[in-house]
Design an enzyme around this catalytic site. Structure first.
Site, PDB file in Angstrom:
ATOM      1  N   GLY A 150       0.833  -1.200   0.000  1.00  0.00           N
ATOM      2  CA  GLY A 150       0.000   0.000   0.000  1.00  0.00           C
ATOM      3  C   GLY A 150       0.868   1.250   0.000  1.00  0.00           C
ATOM      4  O   GLY A 150       1.996   1.250  -0.511  1.00  0.00           O
ATOM      5  N   ARG A 151       0.352   2.322   0.595  1.00  0.00           N
ATOM      6  CA  ARG A 151       1.083   3.594   0.590  1.00  0.00           C
ATOM      7  C   ARG A 151       2.485   3.448   1.183  1.00  0.00           C
ATOM      8  O   ARG A 151       3.473   3.908   0.613  1.00  0.00           O
ATOM      9  CB  ARG A 151       0.312   4.651   1.392  1.00  0.00           C
ATOM     10  CG  ARG A 151      -1.038   5.055   0.813  1.00  0.00           C
ATOM     11  CD  ARG A 151      -1.663   6.119   1.708  1.00  0.00           C
ATOM     12  NE  ARG A 151      -2.976   6.524   1.262  1.00  0.00           N
ATOM     13  CZ  ARG A 151      -4.110   5.944   1.665  1.00  0.00           C
ATOM     14  NH1 ARG A 151      -4.060   4.921   2.506  1.00  0.00           N
ATOM     15  NH2 ARG A 151      -5.274   6.373   1.227  1.00  0.00           N
ATOM     16  N   ILE A 227       7.183  -2.594  10.801  1.00  0.00           N
ATOM     17  CA  ILE A 227       6.771  -1.225  11.151  1.00  0.00           C
ATOM     18  C   ILE A 227       5.259  -1.073  10.917  1.00  0.00           C
ATOM     19  O   ILE A 227       4.756   0.029  10.778  1.00  0.00           O
ATOM     20  CB  ILE A 227       7.564  -0.173  10.346  1.00  0.00           C
ATOM     21  CG1 ILE A 227       7.722  -0.552   8.857  1.00  0.00           C
ATOM     22  CG2 ILE A 227       8.952   0.001  10.935  1.00  0.00           C
ATOM     23  CD1 ILE A 227       6.556  -0.311   8.006  1.00  0.00           C
ATOM     24  N   ARG A 229       1.948  -3.585  12.179  1.00  0.00           N
ATOM     25  CA  ARG A 229       1.167  -3.912  13.371  1.00  0.00           C
ATOM     26  C   ARG A 229       1.788  -5.149  14.014  1.00  0.00           C
ATOM     27  O   ARG A 229       2.183  -6.093  13.330  1.00  0.00           O
ATOM     28  CB  ARG A 229      -0.297  -4.212  13.012  1.00  0.00           C
ATOM     29  CG  ARG A 229      -1.148  -2.965  12.803  1.00  0.00           C
ATOM     30  CD  ARG A 229      -1.458  -2.319  14.143  1.00  0.00           C
ATOM     31  NE  ARG A 229      -2.415  -1.224  14.025  1.00  0.00           N
ATOM     32  CZ  ARG A 229      -2.093   0.060  13.953  1.00  0.00           C
ATOM     33  NH1 ARG A 229      -0.816   0.409  13.950  1.00  0.00           N
ATOM     34  NH2 ARG A 229      -3.018   0.986  13.870  1.00  0.00           N
ATOM     35  N   ASP A 253       9.148  -2.017  15.496  1.00  0.00           N
ATOM     36  CA  ASP A 253       8.571  -0.798  16.064  1.00  0.00           C
ATOM     37  C   ASP A 253       7.222  -1.080  16.698  1.00  0.00           C
ATOM     38  O   ASP A 253       6.665  -0.218  17.372  1.00  0.00           O
ATOM     39  CB  ASP A 253       8.421   0.269  14.971  1.00  0.00           C
ATOM     40  CG  ASP A 253       7.937   1.610  15.522  1.00  0.00           C
ATOM     41  OD1 ASP A 253       8.483   2.048  16.555  1.00  0.00           O
ATOM     42  OD2 ASP A 253       7.017   2.204  14.928  1.00  0.00           O
ATOM     43  N   GLU A 258       1.394  -4.249  23.228  1.00  0.00           N
ATOM     44  CA  GLU A 258       2.067  -3.018  23.644  1.00  0.00           C
ATOM     45  C   GLU A 258       1.467  -2.477  24.947  1.00  0.00           C
ATOM     46  O   GLU A 258       0.256  -2.547  25.139  1.00  0.00           O
ATOM     47  CB  GLU A 258       1.952  -1.976  22.526  1.00  0.00           C
ATOM     48  CG  GLU A 258       2.680  -2.422  21.253  1.00  0.00           C
ATOM     49  CD  GLU A 258       2.524  -1.445  20.098  1.00  0.00           C
ATOM     50  OE1 GLU A 258       1.879  -0.386  20.285  1.00  0.00           O
ATOM     51  OE2 GLU A 258       3.028  -1.748  19.015  1.00  0.00           O
ATOM     52  N   HIS A 276       6.956   2.019  19.117  1.00  0.00           N
ATOM     53  CA  HIS A 276       5.889   2.433  18.199  1.00  0.00           C
ATOM     54  C   HIS A 276       5.998   3.925  17.870  1.00  0.00           C
ATOM     55  O   HIS A 276       5.076   4.706  18.110  1.00  0.00           O
ATOM     56  CB  HIS A 276       4.517   2.115  18.804  1.00  0.00           C
ATOM     57  CG  HIS A 276       3.453   1.925  17.748  1.00  0.00           C
ATOM     58  ND1 HIS A 276       2.415   1.042  17.872  1.00  0.00           N
ATOM     59  CD2 HIS A 276       3.269   2.521  16.533  1.00  0.00           C
ATOM     60  CE1 HIS A 276       1.634   1.099  16.808  1.00  0.00           C
ATOM     61  NE2 HIS A 276       2.141   1.996  15.977  1.00  0.00           N
TER      62      HIS A 276
END
Length: 311
Positions: A150-151, A227, A229, A253, A258, A276
């Site tokens: 994706g992006r 980076i 989920r 990350d 979390e 994160h």
């Protein structure tokens, strides 16, 4: 009386302060049962973060709810189907954070491959006085596999071209990018990668997508970077692979639970971990906050939302 917004998770204080000037902002976790009961029929907007859980049970308690405004690009914690069934709109903050997350992914790839953190600790321990640091892995000209195109995945690919990397990707949709090689099979991509970069969206469909089989295919010389989920990676399988040197290293990350990080991933020269911080630059967080504010203002003005989620 000011319109009521229910905040269900932590967001930057500057965002909370700005919203509090124009609206009445309640923090869900701090409300007593009685206080919550007093406002359930008046809440039209939920303010959430990209890590928030907005479950059907909460949505169904709010009969006036019309908008869930997410501070973040990911909205996998929002029960999107329950929201859409009630014609509740959802907004997020896409595009703004793409560059920051892609930048961090490259920093992590370099840090893990060249063991920059480990080399710094080597000096700090005084070990340089007794000999040189071990040799590490070259990045330029290597093979990068991107999971999720994706992006952010495309932005990572753009940066990796500067390192003359051979770029492959796995995604449910084939891109028209002819410079990158499409892999319909994730295991094949992992086998053909020196670095496997996780850029996939979270949610049930991608849960534990990176499992023991994928890590085995990546192999003892391969590096995993996540980076995206924490839920996309089977964390127990990753710990096993790192502990038994079935992969060469990892840069993370995001994590499954979390802010809890498995102890087995700590204090390793070949593992780089960050809390994160993918989008956590001053400029980007300010732009994200402004977009959230503008979306909420558009809702109350009954004008089109700027970044409405459509699926």
């Amino acid at each position: 009386m000011k319109n009521i917004i229910l905040r269900v998770d932590k967001v930057p204080e500057v965002l909370a302060e700005q919203l509090s000037r124009d609206y009445t902002l309640y923090e869900y976790e701090k409300l007593s049962v009685e206080e919550f009961s007093a406002i359930v029929g008046k809440v039209q907007v939920i303010l959430a973060s990209g890590e928030s859980k907005v479950a059907t049970s909460l949505i169904n308690q709010l009969p006036a709810l019309k908008l869930i405004a997410v501070f973040g690009v990911g909205y996998d914690g929002v029960d999107i189907h329950a929201a859409f069934q009630r014609n509740i709109q959802v907004t997020n903050t896409p595009d703004i954070l793409t560059d920051d997350v892609a930048d961090l992914s490259m920093a992590m790839m370099l840090a893990v491959s060249r063991q920059i953190i480990g080399a710094q600790k080597f000096i700090e321990r005084g070990d340089w006085q007794r000999g040189n640091y071990r040799q590490t892995t070259k990045v330029s000209g290597g093979r990068l596999g991107i999971v999720g195109f994706g992006r952010i995945g495309r932005a990572v690919a753009q940066r990796a071209k500067g390192f003359a990397m051979r770029i492959g990707y796995f995604d449910k949709y084939r891109s028209d990018n002819e410079e990158c090689i499409y892999y319909p099979n994730l295991l094949e991509l992992a086998r053909d990668s020196d670095v496997l970069m996780v850029c996939a969206s979270g949610g049930p469909q991608s849960a534990k997508l990176i499992n023991s089989d994928v890590l085995a295919a990546l192999g003892p010389q391969g590096i995993l970077i996540n980076i995206a989920r924490g839920s996309v990676v089977d964390e127990a399988a990753l710990v096993e692979a790192i502990t038994h040197q079935r992969i060469a290293g990892a840069g993370l990350d995001v994590f499954a639970d979390e802010p809890n990080v498995p102890p087995a991933l700590l204090n390793r020269d070949n593992v780089v971990i960050t809390p994160h911080i993918g989008s956590a630059t001053r400029a980007t967080r300010a732009a994200m906050a402004r977009l959230v504010i503008d979306n909420i203002a558009a809702f109350y003005a009954d004008t089109p939302l700027l970044t409405a989620v459509t699926k």
